[in-house]
Write a protein that holds these residues in place. Structure first.
Motif, PDB file in Angstrom:
ATOM      1  N   GLU A 165       0.812  -1.209   0.000  1.00  0.00           N
ATOM      2  CA  GLU A 165       0.000   0.000   0.000  1.00  0.00           C
ATOM      3  C   GLU A 165       0.844   1.257   0.000  1.00  0.00           C
ATOM      4  O   GLU A 165       0.307   2.354  -0.012  1.00  0.00           O
ATOM      5  N   GLY A 166       2.177   1.126   0.069  1.00  0.00           N
ATOM      6  CA  GLY A 166       3.030   2.313   0.053  1.00  0.00           C
ATOM      7  C   GLY A 166       3.077   3.039   1.381  1.00  0.00           C
ATOM      8  O   GLY A 166       3.388   4.222   1.430  1.00  0.00           O
ATOM      9  N   ILE A 167       2.779   2.323   2.484  1.00  0.00           N
ATOM     10  CA  ILE A 167       2.832   2.977   3.788  1.00  0.00           C
ATOM     11  C   ILE A 167       4.282   3.083   4.239  1.00  0.00           C
ATOM     12  O   ILE A 167       4.707   4.069   4.821  1.00  0.00           O
ATOM     13  N   ILE A 168       5.055   2.049   3.965  1.00  0.00           N
ATOM     14  CA  ILE A 168       6.488   2.101   4.270  1.00  0.00           C
ATOM     15  C   ILE A 168       7.219   2.254   2.949  1.00  0.00           C
ATOM     16  O   ILE A 168       7.178   1.374   2.091  1.00  0.00           O
ATOM     17  N   THR A 169       7.890   3.398   2.769  1.00  0.00           N
ATOM     18  CA  THR A 169       8.637   3.610   1.521  1.00  0.00           C
ATOM     19  C   THR A 169      10.040   4.093   1.875  1.00  0.00           C
ATOM     20  O   THR A 169      10.268   4.595   2.963  1.00  0.00           O
ATOM     21  N   GLY A 170      10.945   3.960   0.927  1.00  0.00           N
ATOM     22  CA  GLY A 170      12.327   4.361   1.208  1.00  0.00           C
ATOM     23  C   GLY A 170      13.125   3.142   1.573  1.00  0.00           C
ATOM     24  O   GLY A 170      12.708   2.327   2.377  1.00  0.00           O
ATOM     25  N   SER A 171      14.323   2.987   0.989  1.00  0.00           N
ATOM     26  CA  SER A 171      15.039   1.718   1.149  1.00  0.00           C
ATOM     27  C   SER A 171      15.459   1.472   2.600  1.00  0.00           C
ATOM     28  O   SER A 171      15.374   0.333   3.075  1.00  0.00           O
ATOM     29  N   ASN A 172      15.880   2.527   3.328  1.00  0.00           N
ATOM     30  CA  ASN A 172      16.287   2.292   4.717  1.00  0.00           C
ATOM     31  C   ASN A 172      15.104   1.863   5.572  1.00  0.00           C
ATOM     32  O   ASN A 172      15.199   0.933   6.382  1.00  0.00           O
ATOM     33  N   MET A 222      17.007  -4.502   1.004  1.00  0.00           N
ATOM     34  CA  MET A 222      16.407  -5.709   1.574  1.00  0.00           C
ATOM     35  C   MET A 222      17.177  -6.946   1.138  1.00  0.00           C
ATOM     36  O   MET A 222      17.374  -7.881   1.918  1.00  0.00           O
ATOM     37  N   GLY A 223      17.617  -6.950  -0.116  1.00  0.00           N
ATOM     38  CA  GLY A 223      18.380  -8.093  -0.606  1.00  0.00           C
ATOM     39  C   GLY A 223      19.657  -8.283   0.181  1.00  0.00           C
ATOM     40  O   GLY A 223      20.039  -9.400   0.539  1.00  0.00           O
ATOM     41  N   SER A 224      20.323  -7.154   0.449  1.00  0.00           N
ATOM     42  CA  SER A 224      21.562  -7.216   1.233  1.00  0.00           C
ATOM     43  C   SER A 224      21.291  -7.769   2.625  1.00  0.00           C
ATOM     44  O   SER A 224      22.042  -8.613   3.151  1.00  0.00           O
ATOM     45  N   ALA A 225      20.198  -7.287   3.232  1.00  0.00           N
ATOM     46  CA  ALA A 225      19.862  -7.734   4.583  1.00  0.00           C
ATOM     47  C   ALA A 225      19.547  -9.226   4.608  1.00  0.00           C
ATOM     48  O   ALA A 225      19.958  -9.952   5.522  1.00  0.00           O
ATOM     49  N   ILE A 226      18.835  -9.697   3.582  1.00  0.00           N
ATOM     50  CA  ILE A 226      18.457 -11.109   3.546  1.00  0.00           C
ATOM     51  C   ILE A 226      19.691 -11.987   3.388  1.00  0.00           C
ATOM     52  O   ILE A 226      19.822 -13.059   4.005  1.00  0.00           O
ATOM     53  N   LYS A 227      20.646 -11.524   2.575  1.00  0.00           N
ATOM     54  CA  LYS A 227      21.883 -12.295   2.412  1.00  0.00           C
ATOM     55  C   LYS A 227      22.607 -12.425   3.742  1.00  0.00           C
ATOM     56  O   LYS A 227      23.082 -13.510   4.116  1.00  0.00           O
ATOM     57  N   TYR A 228      22.663 -11.304   4.463  1.00  0.00           N
ATOM     58  CA  TYR A 228      23.317 -11.312   5.777  1.00  0.00           C
ATOM     59  C   TYR A 228      22.630 -12.291   6.721  1.00  0.00           C
ATOM     60  O   TYR A 228      23.264 -13.071   7.429  1.00  0.00           O
ATOM     61  N   MET A 229      21.279 -12.245   6.692  1.00  0.00           N
ATOM     62  CA  MET A 229      20.480 -13.135   7.541  1.00  0.00           C
ATOM     63  C   MET A 229      20.828 -14.579   7.269  1.00  0.00           C
ATOM     64  O   MET A 229      21.044 -15.385   8.173  1.00  0.00           O
ATOM     65  N   LYS A 230      20.877 -14.933   5.986  1.00  0.00           N
ATOM     66  CA  LYS A 230      21.096 -16.334   5.629  1.00  0.00           C
ATOM     67  C   LYS A 230      22.482 -16.786   6.080  1.00  0.00           C
ATOM     68  O   LYS A 230      22.635 -17.898   6.592  1.00  0.00           O
ATOM     69  N   ILE A 231      23.470 -15.900   5.906  1.00  0.00           N
ATOM     70  CA  ILE A 231      24.824 -16.277   6.325  1.00  0.00           C
ATOM     71  C   ILE A 231      24.854 -16.519   7.817  1.00  0.00           C
ATOM     72  O   ILE A 231      25.423 -17.505   8.301  1.00  0.00           O
ATOM     73  N   LEU A 358      25.328   0.047  -8.501  1.00  0.00           N
ATOM     74  CA  LEU A 358      25.640  -1.157  -9.257  1.00  0.00           C
ATOM     75  C   LEU A 358      27.137  -1.274  -9.455  1.00  0.00           C
ATOM     76  O   LEU A 358      27.883  -0.314  -9.326  1.00  0.00           O
ATOM     77  N   SER A 359      27.554  -2.502  -9.783  1.00  0.00           N
ATOM     78  CA  SER A 359      28.990  -2.781  -9.857  1.00  0.00           C
ATOM     79  C   SER A 359      29.713  -2.057 -10.966  1.00  0.00           C
ATOM     80  O   SER A 359      30.926  -1.898 -10.904  1.00  0.00           O
ATOM     81  N   ASN A 360      28.980  -1.619 -12.006  1.00  0.00           N
ATOM     82  CA  ASN A 360      29.682  -0.904 -13.071  1.00  0.00           C
ATOM     83  C   ASN A 360      29.662   0.594 -12.840  1.00  0.00           C
ATOM     84  O   ASN A 360      29.931   1.359 -13.757  1.00  0.00           O
ATOM     85  N   GLY A 361      29.347   1.018 -11.613  1.00  0.00           N
ATOM     86  CA  GLY A 361      29.408   2.431 -11.284  1.00  0.00           C
ATOM     87  C   GLY A 361      28.103   3.177 -11.512  1.00  0.00           C
ATOM     88  O   GLY A 361      27.993   4.351 -11.190  1.00  0.00           O
ATOM     89  N   TYR A 362      27.091   2.539 -12.076  1.00  0.00           N
ATOM     90  CA  TYR A 362      25.819   3.221 -12.311  1.00  0.00           C
ATOM     91  C   TYR A 362      25.043   3.315 -10.999  1.00  0.00           C
ATOM     92  O   TYR A 362      25.132   2.439 -10.157  1.00  0.00           O
ATOM     93  N   VAL A 363      24.292   4.384 -10.858  1.00  0.00           N
ATOM     94  CA  VAL A 363      23.525   4.594  -9.637  1.00  0.00           C
ATOM     95  C   VAL A 363      22.053   4.360  -9.931  1.00  0.00           C
ATOM     96  O   VAL A 363      21.497   4.945 -10.865  1.00  0.00           O
ATOM     97  N   TYR A 390      25.933  -0.720   2.510  1.00  0.00           N
ATOM     98  CA  TYR A 390      25.218  -1.988   2.373  1.00  0.00           C
ATOM     99  C   TYR A 390      24.300  -2.003   1.164  1.00  0.00           C
ATOM    100  O   TYR A 390      23.753  -3.035   0.806  1.00  0.00           O
ATOM    101  N   LYS A 391      24.143  -0.842   0.517  1.00  0.00           N
ATOM    102  CA  LYS A 391      23.304  -0.796  -0.681  1.00  0.00           C
ATOM    103  C   LYS A 391      24.089  -1.070  -1.949  1.00  0.00           C
ATOM    104  O   LYS A 391      23.552  -0.941  -3.039  1.00  0.00           O
ATOM    105  N   PHE A 392      25.366  -1.391  -1.805  1.00  0.00           N
ATOM    106  CA  PHE A 392      26.119  -1.712  -3.014  1.00  0.00           C
ATOM    107  C   PHE A 392      25.768  -3.128  -3.435  1.00  0.00           C
ATOM    108  O   PHE A 392      25.695  -4.012  -2.596  1.00  0.00           O
ATOM    109  N   CYS A 393      25.564  -3.372  -4.735  1.00  0.00           N
ATOM    110  CA  CYS A 393      25.239  -4.740  -5.134  1.00  0.00           C
ATOM    111  C   CYS A 393      26.057  -5.157  -6.347  1.00  0.00           C
ATOM    112  O   CYS A 393      26.593  -4.317  -7.069  1.00  0.00           O
ATOM    113  N   GLU A 394      26.137  -6.473  -6.567  1.00  0.00           N
ATOM    114  CA  GLU A 394      27.021  -6.991  -7.616  1.00  0.00           C
ATOM    115  C   GLU A 394      26.393  -6.935  -8.983  1.00  0.00           C
ATOM    116  O   GLU A 394      27.012  -7.306  -9.960  1.00  0.00           O
TER     117      GLU A 394
END
Lengths: 476, 343
Positions: A165-172, A222-231, A358-363, A390-394
């Motif tokens: 519903e867009g109640i929580i927005t923003g990556s952090n 969220m993807g970064s956080a989930i990876k951390y969780m799994k590890i 992103l890994s090639n320098g694009y934002v 933590y928002k950097f991704c491969e």
């Protein structure tokens, strides 16, 4: 990439299970044969008068040897499977292959197995983006969900609805809320008997994450956080008690949020403040919690500057930023993105937040970021991006088409209240077949438009993302 | 006459073509109704009225264009009736200056009976030419749009609409329409094109850079064309032009010749600002949200026009054909007389 991770081990497991079953079947047949032979032997021996129990021990020894050989074969097979899977390379997520019916069937089956409801696609799809999901917010996804013990945890359902519903927005905010909900899930979790915490908890998390993905595609944070969780979950030693393991896990996840979001925010504010001087006119786009924090911190140090907030339809998130800044007492102006060229002669610096790097320098940022950076670069105004590490991704991406989130097209049309005005009404949109409406959520900015990225590790050029990723992967 | 000036001040017109039509009809009435003895007096009358009209609405350059065009028509007709070639009226050769039969004061003062009728005829001809300008431009559409193209446009321009509809009769292509906040005229254009079975997609202004990599051509209309070849176009056109430039996508501007004006770009602000018109900020941040305690000190801007420099424009298509922006200054001398630059 998340569903790729989920896919791999389950596939490997299936294959291994099949081979083991085959072996067991063979063994049963051979055992039957053996037992009949041994019975014959016994009968013969009894007939002969030889020692019967000894042959039983012999049989037991034989069976043990066979089982060990079986186990060795199983581990060998597993290794081979893992090797062959590695040779296939990284798998593309099913979310990027919506136009492939086979892939979608498999994904649908997986969702059914996890008891996660699937969203229906919208009626009118933009053909340029037919490889992505294009949903419409018509029916709530949680209409048919029950609250059984095998279902999804209610905290996760609540979170999913808040995302949708867009109640929580923003990556952090989304990442912090996710960690919160997962901590609740872990706290309420009880390991069933005969099962290991590490493995079973992971199988509980998978449907939860699939559900959240259906509500709204996962963000990079969220993807970064989930990876951390799994590890963290896989690293739980098997001899630790369940309660202690759960406590440690919860404190680890909370520490993740604290270090990567809260502390990073303060570190970035300190370094970014030094870039704002007296008399500056700072332009920001949309609403980023980090940028608002930076501006507040700079204002508190007594610097004299004013802010121009640029906003884009249909989210109009700039108004939220405007409220925060005005409450702090900062002088603000407000324009829509079409007036960026009008206001740019007054601007001295541009501060932008990012959704991911992103890994090639694009934002990757909210749609319109690339336009503001380009307009600023054309006039020689420096563009500074603030982003936590933590928002950097491969991932690598060169344009905004291959991977994006398509929002509900009806957000761009006239709302039900306003009857007049030039915006197209919904019924007109439905009746015109040739008319499509595109609501993009993200876009990708090339690194040449940006002067630098401020992270808690320092001020870096955009192209240093793979370096930071390597450093972080050695840390965890 | 006063009613017309009041209408101008209150912006009771519907686009630049409508305004040009009204102004030139007003001037035609003026020519037929006032009494004048010779050409110089007529030009004086027109000039006086023209100054009033321009002062009523200075940001609409079309008014000044029409006044100057009528003055040029009067000069041409006068010269033609005198039997000399039209070139004579324009050239200022050294020989002519030293040996001219008429002095500056005597020029245009011969009273000619047929002047009134010929001037009225010429003005009517010019009005017809203006009427046909949209059709002339649209007729060139098929030369510029090939099949399966993706064309981007912003806001709503009647010329672009006619252009695309004409091309759609023979070719199949895809149009992406940018909304054009805060007036959202793009929605109207998209609805009209879709009703003609042209594949149309509406995007927000913020998505322009993201979509530009897939666009083949950008075709926009403009409010005015400035003397250096730059544009005074709808707000948002500059960032579209910049994005097109970054992606090496050609930018084609459609505009009839009456939009070509003598002025250059000036970004003077304050009370002397004539380039941009700031509309009500309600469209950007509506009063309901802005009236709250938090946001009462925020400056909200809603500009209606944008300046696009000539380096970003690839081609101008007008009713007389296609031109590069570097050539536009020459066309000025065909439309307006150098003595009329200052009204």
């Amino acid at each position: 990439m998340q569903s790729a991770d989920v896919g791999d081990p389950s596939k490997a497991n299936k294959a291994v299970k099949k081979s083991v079953k085959k072996e067991r079947r063979k063994e049963k047949i051979s055992n039957k044969g053996d037992s009949s032979k041994s019975q014959q032997q016994q009968s013969v021996q009894q007939f002969d008068g030889a020692v019967a129990p000894k042959s039983k021990a012999e049989l037991r020894a034989e069976r043990r040897a066979k089982q060990e050989a079986e186990r060795a074969a199983k581990t060998l097979k597993k290794e081979e499977q893992a090797k062959s899977n590695k040779a296939k390379g990284p798998q593309v997520s099913a979310n990027l292959q919506v136009d492939d019916p086979k892939v979608q069937k498999k994904a649908a089956k997986k969702l059914e197995k996890q008891q996660v409801p699937q969203r229906t696609e919208g009626h009118k799809k933009v053909t340029l983006f037919s490889h992505l999901h294009q949903y419409e917010r018509s029916v709530s996804i949680t209409k048919d969900i029950g609250f059984g013990s095998t279902g999804i945890h209610p905290a996760i359902i609540k979170l999913g609805l808040q995302y949708a519903e867009g109640i929580i927005t923003g990556s952090n905010a989304r990442c912090a809320a996710l960690m919160n909900a997962v901590c609740q899930l872990i706290a309420d979790y009880e390991t069933p008997p005969q099962k290991e915490l590490a493995r079973h908890l992971e199988s509980k998390l998978k449907p939860a994450i699939s559900f959240l993905n259906q509500c709204r595609p996962l963000s990079v944070s969220m993807g970064s956080a989930i990876k951390y969780m799994k590890i963290k979950i896989t690293k739980i030693p098997s001899d630790m008690s369940d309660d202690k393991a759960k406590q440690e896990l919860i404190s680890d996840l909370q520490a993740f949020v604290h270090v990567n979001i809260t502390l990073a925010k303060q570190a970035i504010s300190n370094s970014a403040c030094s870039k704002i001087s007296d008399g500056d006119v700072v332009m920001i786009y949309g609403s980023s919690s980090l940028i608002i924090h930076v501006l507040n911190a700079a204002f508190k140090t007594g610097r004299n500057f004013r802010v121009v907030v640029v906003d884009g339809r249909p989210k109009l998130s700039g108004i939220r930023a405007l409220r925060h800044l005005c409450r702090a007492g900062i002088k603000c102006s407000y324009v829509l993105i079409s007036a960026v060229s009008y206001i740019m002669p007054e601007v001295t610096k541009v501060f932008l937040g990012a959704h991911g790097l992103l890994s090639n320098g694009y934002v990757m940022g909210s749609v319109g970021t690339s336009l503001v950076s380009m307009a600023a670069k054309a006039r020689g105004v420096p563009v500074i991006v603030c982003c936590e590490a933590y928002k950097f991704c491969e991932r690598v991406q060169t344009d905004s088409f291959v991977n994006n989130e398509i929002g509900d097209p009806r957000d761009l049309l006239a709302t039900d209240g306003s009857s007049s005005g030039p915006l197209i009404k919904e019924d007109a949109y439905k009746n015109l077949d040739s008319l499509k409406v595109l609501h993009l959520t993200y876009d990708v900015t090339p690194p040449q438009y940006m002067a630098m990225v401020v992270t808690e590790l320092g001020m870096l050029p955009c192209t240093s993302v793979p370096v930071v990723l390597r450093v972080r992967s050695f840390d965890t | 006459m006063d009613q017309f000036i009041l209408d101008l001040k209150q912006e009771k017109f519907n686009g630049s073509y409508d305004l040009a039509y009204k102004v030139i009809n007003h001037l035609r009435k003026l020519i037929s109704q006032t009494r004048w003895a010779h050409a110089k007096e007529l030009m004086g009358v027109i000039r006086k009225e023209g100054k009033q009209l321009v002062a009523a609405q200075p940001s609409e350059y079309v008014i000044g264009n029409m006044v100057r065009r009528v003055l040029k028509i009067v000069r041409e007709e006068y010269v033609r009736l005198l039997g000399k070639s039209e070139e004579f009226a324009n050239t200022e050769s050294l020989h002519k200056m030293l040996t001219s039969a008429e002095t500056e004061d005597e020029k245009y003062m011969k009273s000619l009976k047929e002047l009134k009728t010929t001037v009225m005829e010429a003005v009517s001809e010019y009005i017809d030419e203006m009427d046909a300008s949209i059709h002339n431009i649209a007729a060139q559409a098929i030369e510029h749009i090939h099949s399966n193209e993706v064309i981007l446009t912003i806001g709503k321009s009647r010329t672009v609409e006619a252009f695309l509809k004409q091309a759609a009769k023979k070719r199949k292509f895809h149009v992406i329409v940018v909304e054009g906040a805060p007036l959202y005229h793009g929605h109207e254009l998209a609805a009209s094109l879709a009703a003609h079975n042209i594949e149309t997609t509406i995007i927000t202004d913020s998505a322009v850079f993201a979509m530009m990599s897939r666009v083949n051509k950008v075709i926009i209309g403009t409010h005015s064309v400035l003397a250096n070849g730059g544009l005074k176009a709808v707000s948002g056109a500059h960032i579209v032009a910049q994005a097109a430039y970054q992606h090496a996508v050609p930018l084609i501007v459609l505009g009839a010749m009456f939009k070509l004006c003598l002025l250059h770009y000036s970004d003077i602000g304050g009370s002397e600002a004539t380039f941009n018109r700031l509309a009500s900020p309600h469209r950007v941040l509506d009063y309901y949200k802005a009236g709250s305690q938090d946001l009462c000190n925020v400056q909200v801007y809603c500009p209606t026009f944008d300046y696009v420099p000539p380096e970003l424009v690839t081609l101008f298509i007008s009713n007389i054909g296609g031109n590069a922006p570097s050539y536009m200054y020459r066309l000025l001398s065909e439309m307006y007389h150098p003595n009329d630059h200052e009204l």
